[in-house]
Design a protein around this motif. Structure first.
Motif, PDB file in Angstrom:
ATOM      1  N   ALA A  17      -1.325  -5.978  -5.534  1.00 26.91           N
ATOM      2  CA  ALA A  17      -1.235  -4.780  -6.774  1.00 26.91           C
ATOM      3  C   ALA A  17       0.023  -4.118  -6.572  1.00 26.91           C
ATOM      4  O   ALA A  17       0.578  -3.596  -7.534  1.00 26.91           O
ATOM      5  N   VAL A  18       0.278  -3.419  -5.408  1.00 24.98           N
ATOM      6  CA  VAL A  18       1.530  -2.695  -5.118  1.00 24.98           C
ATOM      7  C   VAL A  18       2.739  -3.497  -5.479  1.00 24.98           C
ATOM      8  O   VAL A  18       3.736  -2.658  -6.119  1.00 24.98           O
ATOM      9  N   LEU A  19       3.199  -4.646  -5.275  1.00 22.43           N
ATOM     10  CA  LEU A  19       4.070  -5.378  -5.638  1.00 22.43           C
ATOM     11  C   LEU A  19       4.246  -5.390  -7.144  1.00 22.43           C
ATOM     12  O   LEU A  19       5.464  -5.599  -7.707  1.00 22.43           O
ATOM     13  N   ASN A  20       3.113  -5.538  -7.915  1.00 26.35           N
ATOM     14  CA  ASN A  20       3.197  -5.489  -9.512  1.00 26.35           C
ATOM     15  C   ASN A  20       2.844  -4.249 -10.206  1.00 26.35           C
ATOM     16  O   ASN A  20       2.104  -4.533 -11.201  1.00 26.35           O
ATOM     17  N   ILE A  21       2.727  -3.148  -9.542  1.00 29.04           N
ATOM     18  CA  ILE A  21       2.358  -1.831 -10.026  1.00 29.04           C
ATOM     19  C   ILE A  21       2.861  -1.578 -11.387  1.00 29.04           C
ATOM     20  O   ILE A  21       2.277  -1.103 -12.025  1.00 29.04           O
ATOM     21  N   SER A  22       4.180  -2.166 -11.606  1.00 30.70           N
ATOM     22  CA  SER A  22       4.728  -1.626 -12.785  1.00 30.70           C
ATOM     23  C   SER A  22       4.158  -2.610 -14.014  1.00 30.70           C
ATOM     24  O   SER A  22       4.534  -1.973 -15.077  1.00 30.70           O
ATOM     25  N   ARG A  23       3.464  -3.453 -13.753  1.00 31.47           N
ATOM     26  CA  ARG A  23       2.933  -4.309 -14.787  1.00 31.47           C
ATOM     27  C   ARG A  23       1.318  -3.840 -14.963  1.00 31.47           C
ATOM     28  O   ARG A  23       0.746  -4.407 -15.979  1.00 31.47           O
ATOM     29  N   ILE A  24       0.782  -3.133 -14.213  1.00 31.56           N
ATOM     30  CA  ILE A  24      -0.613  -2.728 -14.443  1.00 31.56           C
ATOM     31  C   ILE A  24      -0.647  -1.367 -15.509  1.00 31.56           C
ATOM     32  O   ILE A  24       0.092  -0.432 -15.464  1.00 31.56           O
ATOM     33  N   ASN A  25      -1.549  -1.279 -16.469  1.00 31.69           N
ATOM     34  CA  ASN A  25      -1.514  -0.410 -17.515  1.00 31.69           C
ATOM     35  C   ASN A  25      -2.807   0.497 -17.157  1.00 31.69           C
ATOM     36  O   ASN A  25      -3.033   1.557 -17.970  1.00 31.69           O
ATOM     37  N   ASP A  26      -3.951   0.013 -16.672  1.00 31.34           N
ATOM     38  CA  ASP A  26      -5.122   0.733 -16.545  1.00 31.34           C
ATOM     39  C   ASP A  26      -5.821   0.856 -15.180  1.00 31.34           C
ATOM     40  O   ASP A  26      -5.891  -0.306 -14.818  1.00 31.34           O
ATOM     41  N   LEU A  27      -6.165   1.804 -14.614  1.00 32.31           N
ATOM     42  CA  LEU A  27      -6.980   1.700 -13.383  1.00 32.31           C
ATOM     43  C   LEU A  27      -8.320   2.117 -13.372  1.00 32.31           C
ATOM     44  O   LEU A  27      -8.920   2.300 -12.339  1.00 32.31           O
ATOM     45  N   SER A  28      -8.887   2.554 -14.529  1.00 27.57           N
ATOM     46  CA  SER A  28     -10.085   3.400 -14.860  1.00 27.57           C
ATOM     47  C   SER A  28     -11.272   2.459 -14.350  1.00 27.57           C
ATOM     48  O   SER A  28     -12.241   2.942 -14.070  1.00 27.57           O
ATOM     49  N   ILE A  34     -10.434   2.583  -4.115  1.00 27.31           N
ATOM     50  CA  ILE A  34      -9.366   1.587  -4.202  1.00 27.31           C
ATOM     51  C   ILE A  34      -8.259   2.334  -4.767  1.00 27.31           C
ATOM     52  O   ILE A  34      -6.964   1.870  -4.596  1.00 27.31           O
ATOM     53  N   VAL A  35      -8.306   3.137  -5.844  1.00 23.26           N
ATOM     54  CA  VAL A  35      -7.263   3.766  -6.653  1.00 23.26           C
ATOM     55  C   VAL A  35      -6.593   4.556  -5.717  1.00 23.26           C
ATOM     56  O   VAL A  35      -5.328   4.614  -5.556  1.00 23.26           O
ATOM     57  N   LEU A  36      -7.125   5.312  -4.789  1.00 21.23           N
ATOM     58  CA  LEU A  36      -6.738   6.355  -3.604  1.00 21.23           C
ATOM     59  C   LEU A  36      -5.797   5.554  -2.881  1.00 21.23           C
ATOM     60  O   LEU A  36      -4.811   5.688  -2.344  1.00 21.23           O
ATOM     61  N   ASP A  37      -6.366   4.160  -2.204  1.00 20.95           N
ATOM     62  CA  ASP A  37      -5.468   3.435  -1.271  1.00 20.95           C
ATOM     63  C   ASP A  37      -4.397   2.794  -2.006  1.00 20.95           C
ATOM     64  O   ASP A  37      -3.181   2.842  -1.561  1.00 20.95           O
ATOM     65  N   LEU A  38      -4.426   2.332  -3.191  1.00 23.94           N
ATOM     66  CA  LEU A  38      -3.364   1.990  -3.980  1.00 23.94           C
ATOM     67  C   LEU A  38      -2.309   3.029  -4.348  1.00 23.94           C
ATOM     68  O   LEU A  38      -1.053   2.821  -4.340  1.00 23.94           O
ATOM     69  N   PHE A  39      -2.789   4.264  -4.625  1.00 22.71           N
ATOM     70  CA  PHE A  39      -1.791   5.244  -4.850  1.00 22.71           C
ATOM     71  C   PHE A  39      -0.973   5.645  -3.378  1.00 22.71           C
ATOM     72  O   PHE A  39       0.166   5.582  -3.380  1.00 22.71           O
ATOM     73  N   ALA A  40      -1.756   5.679  -2.219  1.00 23.62           N
ATOM     74  CA  ALA A  40      -0.834   5.673  -0.960  1.00 23.62           C
ATOM     75  C   ALA A  40       0.010   4.812  -0.629  1.00 23.62           C
ATOM     76  O   ALA A  40       0.968   5.034  -0.228  1.00 23.62           O
ATOM     77  N   ARG A  41      -0.416   3.345  -0.958  1.00 26.66           N
ATOM     78  CA  ARG A  41       0.327   2.295  -0.663  1.00 26.66           C
ATOM     79  C   ARG A  41       1.702   2.438  -1.798  1.00 26.66           C
ATOM     80  O   ARG A  41       2.876   2.030  -1.247  1.00 26.66           O
ATOM     81  N   THR A  42       1.389   2.788  -3.024  1.00 26.86           N
ATOM     82  CA  THR A  42       2.565   2.755  -3.824  1.00 26.86           C
ATOM     83  C   THR A  42       3.393   3.720  -3.220  1.00 26.86           C
ATOM     84  O   THR A  42       4.773   3.606  -3.421  1.00 26.86           O
ATOM     85  N   LEU A  43       3.107   5.186  -2.848  1.00 29.17           N
ATOM     86  CA  LEU A  43       4.095   6.020  -2.469  1.00 29.17           C
ATOM     87  C   LEU A  43       4.689   5.670  -1.286  1.00 29.17           C
ATOM     88  O   LEU A  43       6.157   5.785  -1.275  1.00 29.17           O
ATOM     89  N   LYS A  44       4.210   4.870  -0.219  1.00 27.43           N
ATOM     90  CA  LYS A  44       4.595   4.440   0.999  1.00 27.43           C
ATOM     91  C   LYS A  44       5.930   3.231   0.592  1.00 27.43           C
ATOM     92  O   LYS A  44       6.731   3.394   1.085  1.00 27.43           O
ATOM     93  N   ALA A  45       5.366   2.632  -0.534  1.00 29.03           N
ATOM     94  CA  ALA A  45       6.510   1.595  -1.090  1.00 29.03           C
ATOM     95  C   ALA A  45       7.566   2.056  -1.996  1.00 29.03           C
ATOM     96  O   ALA A  45       8.679   1.419  -1.812  1.00 29.03           O
ATOM     97  N   GLY A  46       7.406   3.362  -2.090  1.00 26.10           N
ATOM     98  CA  GLY A  46       8.702   3.793  -2.949  1.00 26.10           C
ATOM     99  C   GLY A  46       8.508   3.210  -4.308  1.00 26.10           C
ATOM    100  O   GLY A  46       9.841   3.195  -5.042  1.00 26.10           O
ATOM    101  N   LYS A  47       7.422   3.169  -4.828  1.00 30.04           N
ATOM    102  CA  LYS A  47       7.386   2.261  -6.213  1.00 30.04           C
ATOM    103  C   LYS A  47       6.909   3.542  -7.233  1.00 30.04           C
ATOM    104  O   LYS A  47       6.448   2.842  -8.458  1.00 30.04           O
ATOM    105  N   LEU A  48       6.626   4.642  -6.886  1.00 31.67           N
ATOM    106  CA  LEU A  48       6.176   5.693  -7.956  1.00 31.67           C
ATOM    107  C   LEU A  48       7.230   6.142  -8.992  1.00 31.67           C
ATOM    108  O   LEU A  48       8.190   6.509  -8.421  1.00 31.67           O
ATOM    109  N   ASN A  49       6.944   5.592 -10.185  1.00 36.15           N
ATOM    110  CA  ASN A  49       7.890   6.193 -11.138  1.00 36.15           C
ATOM    111  C   ASN A  49       7.210   6.903 -12.141  1.00 36.15           C
ATOM    112  O   ASN A  49       5.989   7.131 -12.109  1.00 36.15           O
ATOM    113  N   GLU A  50       7.695   7.428 -13.133  1.00 32.29           N
ATOM    114  CA  GLU A  50       7.011   8.310 -14.393  1.00 32.29           C
ATOM    115  C   GLU A  50       6.024   7.393 -15.161  1.00 32.29           C
ATOM    116  O   GLU A  50       4.759   7.919 -15.187  1.00 32.29           O
ATOM    117  N   ARG A  51       6.128   6.327 -15.243  1.00 26.80           N
ATOM    118  CA  ARG A  51       5.089   5.299 -15.911  1.00 26.80           C
ATOM    119  C   ARG A  51       3.868   5.240 -15.023  1.00 26.80           C
ATOM    120  O   ARG A  51       2.710   5.208 -15.318  1.00 26.80           O
TER     121      ARG A  51
END
Length: 96
Positions: A17-28, A34-51
């Motif tokens: 999911a981190v590798l394809n995070i830019s394609r994900i539209n909804d996490l609700s 799991i959302v918390l873990d995904l957020f932490a790994r997204t930050l660590k991977a440097g893939k956090l952008n505005e979208r």
């Protein structure tokens, strides 16, 4: 010497999911941990952008929102100033 245990299916899924995070539209629909873990790994991977940040903020996960606030991550709201280029163009190039 012991080998480390193989990664769990959940861990592999979150990594994918981190590798394809830019394609994900909804996490609700995901559980909060799991959302918390995904957020932490997204930050660590440097893939956090505005979208991606907007998707995490829309997830409704209070822990993620509090981490965003604690890290003082903000979405840049640059105002768009209207211009009158259309009238200026007509005045210079057309006869009335």
């Amino acid at each position: 010497m012991r080998n480390p245990p193989p990664p769990s299916l959940l861990s592999l899924t979150v990594n994918a999911a981190v590798l394809n995070i830019s394609r994900i539209n909804d996490l609700s629909h995901l559980p909060d941990h799991i959302v918390l873990d995904l957020f932490a790994r997204t930050l660590k991977a440097g893939k956090l952008n505005e979208r991606v940040l907007r998707v995490f903020m829309a997830s409704g996960n209070e822990e993620v929102v509090s981490i965003i606030d604690a890290l003082k991550i903000k979405i840049d709201l640059t105002p768009i100033v209207p211009t009158r280029c259309d009238e200026k163009f007509r005045m210079n190039w057309s006869r009335r």
